[in-house]
Design a protein around this motif. Structure first.
Motif, PDB file in Angstrom:
ATOM      1  N   VAL A  34      -9.812   1.052   7.369  1.00  0.00           N
ATOM      2  CA  VAL A  34     -10.037  -0.206   8.093  1.00  0.00           C
ATOM      3  C   VAL A  34     -11.151  -0.080   9.136  1.00  0.00           C
ATOM      4  CG1 VAL A  34      -8.216   0.162   9.841  1.00  0.00           C
ATOM      5  CG2 VAL A  34      -8.850  -2.161   9.162  1.00  0.00           C
ATOM      6  N   TYR A  89      -6.353  -1.497   2.418  1.00  0.00           N
ATOM      7  CA  TYR A  89      -7.321  -2.398   1.809  1.00  0.00           C
ATOM      8  C   TYR A  89      -6.683  -3.142   0.631  1.00  0.00           C
ATOM      9  CZ  TYR A  89     -11.654  -4.072  -0.241  1.00  0.00           C
ATOM     10  OH  TYR A  89     -12.637  -4.878  -0.743  1.00  0.00           O
ATOM     11  N   ILE A 143      -6.478  -8.428  10.967  1.00  0.00           N
ATOM     12  CA  ILE A 143      -7.906  -8.076  10.870  1.00  0.00           C
ATOM     13  C   ILE A 143      -8.765  -9.346  10.758  1.00  0.00           C
ATOM     14  CG2 ILE A 143      -9.640  -6.769   9.556  1.00  0.00           C
ATOM     15  CD1 ILE A 143      -7.522  -5.039  11.097  1.00  0.00           C
ATOM     16  N   PHE A 199      -3.028   0.065   8.081  1.00  0.00           N
ATOM     17  CA  PHE A 199      -3.811  -1.004   7.447  1.00  0.00           C
ATOM     18  C   PHE A 199      -4.329  -0.518   6.094  1.00  0.00           C
ATOM     19  CE2 PHE A 199      -3.948  -1.817  11.977  1.00  0.00           C
ATOM     20  CZ  PHE A 199      -3.568  -3.150  12.015  1.00  0.00           C
TER      21      PHE A 199
END
Ligand SMILES: NC(=O)c1ccc[n+]([C@@H]2O[C@H](COP(=O)([O-])OP(=O)(O)OC[C@H]3O[C@@H](n4cnc5c(N)ncnc54)[C@H](O)[C@@H]3O)[C@@H](O)[C@H]2O)c1
Length: 302
Positions: A275, A203, A176, A201
């Motif tokens: 994401v 956080y 990312i 994905f």
């Protein structure tokens, strides 16, 4: 005071764990990092930073911690093929020393940041790269120390972390942040073929909260910390606006597999950031001068 050691505390996820831990004035937080991939820019006020390899933990940490969060390992899949000696040194020798330290000092709990790569291809994922092999081997080692020595431990499985302080440049950059750099530079988004491979994905703030919760309440193996929604790499590149350039893949890029999920079932942990929303915010905060053209979404093969 609770003494807490975070190995790899100057790295991406480790810095977020420390950020949460130092908020409690009862916590004394020490990081041990060899700065192979860590940075002083990730230092958090209120923690103490020591420099060194985990294989020297006995010498570098005279204190007996109540909890050890063990993240200080070589942490990237693709470059691990070239770096196999480093991977074995940092992950196998280093982690053996950490586990022995926890056994001998009677540390209250060892919490390990394992990799979800081992669940790919019905469990064959552990053999797909030097990185995956060492991470899965260390899970076996820690589980066995639980059996052999009653070592108190909990094992968390991380899935592709994203969020502040993620590295966007260099050999150890992650997707990312790398795509954020590409977006800012107005370059093409390099996607490894076929690009339809999906990743959960997750956080980094959710990972940090989850591993701390697991340290407080979890026992044993199986604490998966993953966003339930998976997105393909093409989807990610498109959400930045493209254009996409496809490149050949390398061995070891398997789809992530099903993992045990004690974190949700036992601890009630949930993710808070998706994401695609994160990317939307990033793009909004950094508007491009030229809007991407229609052909962005027509896959171009090189
Ligand atoms: N980021 C992810 O998506 C992800 C996924 C699965 C598992 N994990 C695991 O989580 C942990 C943290 O990952 P990250 O993305 O923050 O990586 P990172 O590279 O940003 O952090 C790891 C830190 O550990 C340090 N380190 C490495 N080997 C060491 C050693 N032997 N002794 C002392 N310090 C050492 C590095 O300098 C770095 O600061 C790693 O163990 C990784 O395998 C991460």
């Amino acid at each position: 005071m609770k003494k807490i050691l975070v190995t790899g505390g100057a790295g991406h996820v480790g810095s977020h764990i420390i950020e949460l831990l130092v908020k409690d004035p009862e916590n004394q937080v020490i990081s041990l990092d060899n700065y192979f991939n860590g940075s002083t820019e990730n230092h958090i006020k209120g923690a103490e930073y020591r420099t060194g390899h985990t294989k020297d933990i006995e010498k570098l940490i005279p204190e007996t911690p109540d909890i050890v969060f063990h993240l200080g390992e070589y942490a990237r899949i693709a470059p691990s093929f070239d770096d196999v000696e480093k991977v074995f040194d940092m992950n196998i020798l280093g982690t053996f020393a950490v586990v022995e330290f926890c056994r001998k000092r009677k540390v209250g709990k060892l919490v390990y940041a394992a990799s979800s790569t081992k669940f790919a291809i019905e469990g064959d994922g552990r053999h797909q790269s030097p990185y995956a092999f060492t991470k899965a081997t260390n899970v076996d080692l820690i589980n066995n120390y639980g059996r052999w020595y009653n070592l108190p431990y909990a094992i968390c499985y991380f899935y592709n972390a994203f969020g502040p302080r993620e590295k966007g440049v260099g050999k150890y950059a992650t997707l990312i942040a790398k795509f954020e750099q590409i977006y800012l530079n107005g370059e093409e988004f390099t996607v490894v073929k076929p690009g339809t491979q999906k990743r959960n994905f997750t956080y980094v703030g959710d990972l940090a909260r989850g591993i701390i919760l697991t340290a407080e309440k979890g026992n044993g193996d199986g604490y998966t910390l993953s966003n339930t929604k998976a997105h393909s790499v093409i989807e990610i590149a498109q959400s930045f606006g493209g254009p996409i350039k496809y490149i050949d893949g390398y061995y070891g890029r398997a789809e992530s597999g099903e993992a045990p999920n004690k974190t949700r079932e036992e601890l009630g942990w949930e993710t808070t950031v998706d994401v695609l929303d994160y990317i939307k915010e990033f793009v909004k905060a950094h508007p491009r001068k030229n809007k991407p053209i229609e052909s962005v979404y027509e896959s171009k093969t090189v």
